[in-house]
Design an enzyme around this catalytic site. Structure first.
Site, PDB file in Angstrom:
ATOM      1  N   ALA A 128       8.531   7.028  -1.479  1.00 29.58           N
ATOM      2  CA  ALA A 128       7.478   8.033  -1.645  1.00 29.58           C
ATOM      3  C   ALA A 128       6.924   7.970  -3.063  1.00 29.58           C
ATOM      4  O   ALA A 128       7.607   8.310  -4.020  1.00 29.58           O
ATOM      5  CB  ALA A 128       8.030   9.432  -1.373  1.00 29.58           C
ATOM      6  N   SER A 130       2.735   6.930  -3.929  1.00 23.81           N
ATOM      7  CA  SER A 130       1.371   7.254  -3.503  1.00 23.81           C
ATOM      8  C   SER A 130       1.383   7.972  -2.163  1.00 23.81           C
ATOM      9  O   SER A 130       0.528   8.816  -1.888  1.00 23.81           O
ATOM     10  CB  SER A 130       0.546   5.968  -3.413  1.00 23.81           C
ATOM     11  OG  SER A 130       0.476   5.322  -4.669  1.00 23.81           O
ATOM     12  N   GLU A 361       0.846   8.319 -12.306  1.00 23.42           N
ATOM     13  CA  GLU A 361      -0.032   9.414 -11.873  1.00 23.42           C
ATOM     14  C   GLU A 361      -1.048   8.939 -10.832  1.00 23.42           C
ATOM     15  O   GLU A 361      -2.174   9.440 -10.765  1.00 23.42           O
ATOM     16  CB  GLU A 361      -0.780  10.034 -13.070  1.00 23.42           C
ATOM     17  CG  GLU A 361       0.092  10.629 -14.132  1.00 23.42           C
ATOM     18  CD  GLU A 361       0.962  11.746 -13.596  1.00 23.42           C
ATOM     19  OE1 GLU A 361       0.499  12.544 -12.776  1.00 23.42           O
ATOM     20  OE2 GLU A 361       2.129  11.807 -13.990  1.00 23.42           O
TER      21      GLU A 361
END
Length: 380
Positions: A128, A130, A361
């Site tokens: 897990a 994106s 991010e």
């Protein structure tokens, strides 16, 4: 860029601190992968760990743009230090500040804003990143507690965190929208850091696993409810992208600084490098892209500061700044030639550090998806 007097003072203060205290040890902490605890302590003393947080909660009482300027200036000399601050504030502290109850704020924000504790955020897992729906960490209600089991990876500040916001699956039938957010404390039994990562760049920042084995988390530590948990961590990522844009911007500017100085000192074929047109064009391209990136990142930061929608603008700033940073650092290595490839000079470190900005991010591909969805939705 037009800055207020206060913002200019913050920028200049952080720039002086970065040049005097951060840059001299940047190569060393990268080489031996050492987390600079002394630097973080000094940042806390200077009020950098909670710049936008009101003084009532032991923050500096500044604004969000000032925080972005601080990340940029630190990253200009040391990306590892820049990302340490960015992860602490944007990912560890801000979810509690923006989405927490007043009780949660009173309990956790002062320690984080003052720098007595370092914050972090646990989202990424082996399956897990994106794809948040792949979250395997689970939270099961047990009376007035949640029992959390699972592991997170690639977590910045993991070994040094005092307070951590993590995501966990509550209701798998709802996919990503079945994920909740929780505030964990380092002292909670069963909660610990795992394997430390050996990274290409940003080697002076701490990155490791977070492991949770039957961690009993009080029910009041849930951040929002199930319906808001997914929304909260998506909004956290929206803001976190602005800070990664600032990280990339600082790295790019630092590379340009070093390349420009070198071009004015080094001679080839009987004249200084900067007098060769090829070098001039490379420097011009670097400066132009950095300035364009600065406009995008600052614009997103100002939107957030005004509490206006900034998801697409944050993605644009992060996407453009991160890719511009990699191009700028690659050009800096090229301008320095063999010296650029050597660890005797810092530009190879800048290039290694810049690559993370295209990944963390949300990858560049994810940023393009975010932007495209806003365009298709008519929200431009």
């Amino acid at each position: 860029m037009e800055l207020t007097e206060e913002q200019t003072m913050v920028r200049d203060m952080v720039r002086e601190f970065a040049l005097k205290e951060v840059e001299p040890i940047a190569a060393e902490i990268d080489e031996i992968q050492r987390f600079p605890e002394e630097t973080v302590k000094r940042m806390a003393e200077l009020g950098l760990m909670g710049i936008p947080i009101p003084e009532e909660y032991e923050g500096a009482g500044g604004d969000y743009v000032s925080y972005i300027l601080a990340v940029e200036e630190l990253s200009r000399v040391c990306g590892s230090t820049g990302i340490t601050l960015a992860a602490h504030y944007s990912l560890g502290l801000s979810p509690i500040w923006y989405f927490g109850t007043e009780g949660q704020k009173r309990k956790y924000v002062p320690d984080l804003a003052s720098g007595r504790k370092i914050g972090t955020f646990g989202l990424t897992e082996p399956n897990a990143g994106s794809d948040a729906a792949g979250t395997q960490t689970t939270a099961v209600r047990d009376g007035d507690h949640w029992i959390i089991n699972g592991a997170k990876q690639f977590i910045t500040n993991a070994n040094y965190t005092g307070t951590c916001v993590i995501t966990a699956m509550i209701d798998r039938s709802k996919g990503a929208r079945g994920i909740g957010s929780f505030i964990l404390e380092k002292s909670m039994p069963g909660f610990r850091a795992g394997k430390k990562e050996d990274k290409l760049g940003l080697r002076g920042s701490n990155t490791a696993e977070l492991i949770m084995e039957d961690v009993r988390v009080p029910a009041e530590n849930q951040l929002g409810n199930l319906e808001s948990g997914f929304k909260y961590f998506m909004k956290t990522l929206d803001s976190g992208r602005i800070s990664i844009g600032a990280l990339a911007l600082g790295i790019a500017q630092g590379a340009l600084d070093k390349a420009l100085a070198y071009a004015q000192e080094r001679k080839q074929f009987g004249k200084f490098l900067y007098k060769h047109q090829q070098i001039q064009f490379m420097l011009a391209d670097m400066a132009t892209e950095i300035q364009a990136a600065r406009h995008l990142v600052y614009h997103a930061a100002r939107l957030k500061q005004r509490k206006e929608p900034h998801s697409m603008e944050g993605a644009m700033g992060k996407l453009y700044a991160s890719e511009a940073a990699y191009r700028a650092t690659k050009n800096a290595v090229q301008i320095l030639g063999a010296n650029g490839y050597s660890r005797e000079y810092p530009v190879e470190r800048y290039m290694r550090d810049a690559k993370l900005c295209e990944i963390g991010e949300g990858t560049s591909e994810i940023q393009r998806m975010v932007i495209a969805r806003r365009l298709i939705g008519g929200n431009m």
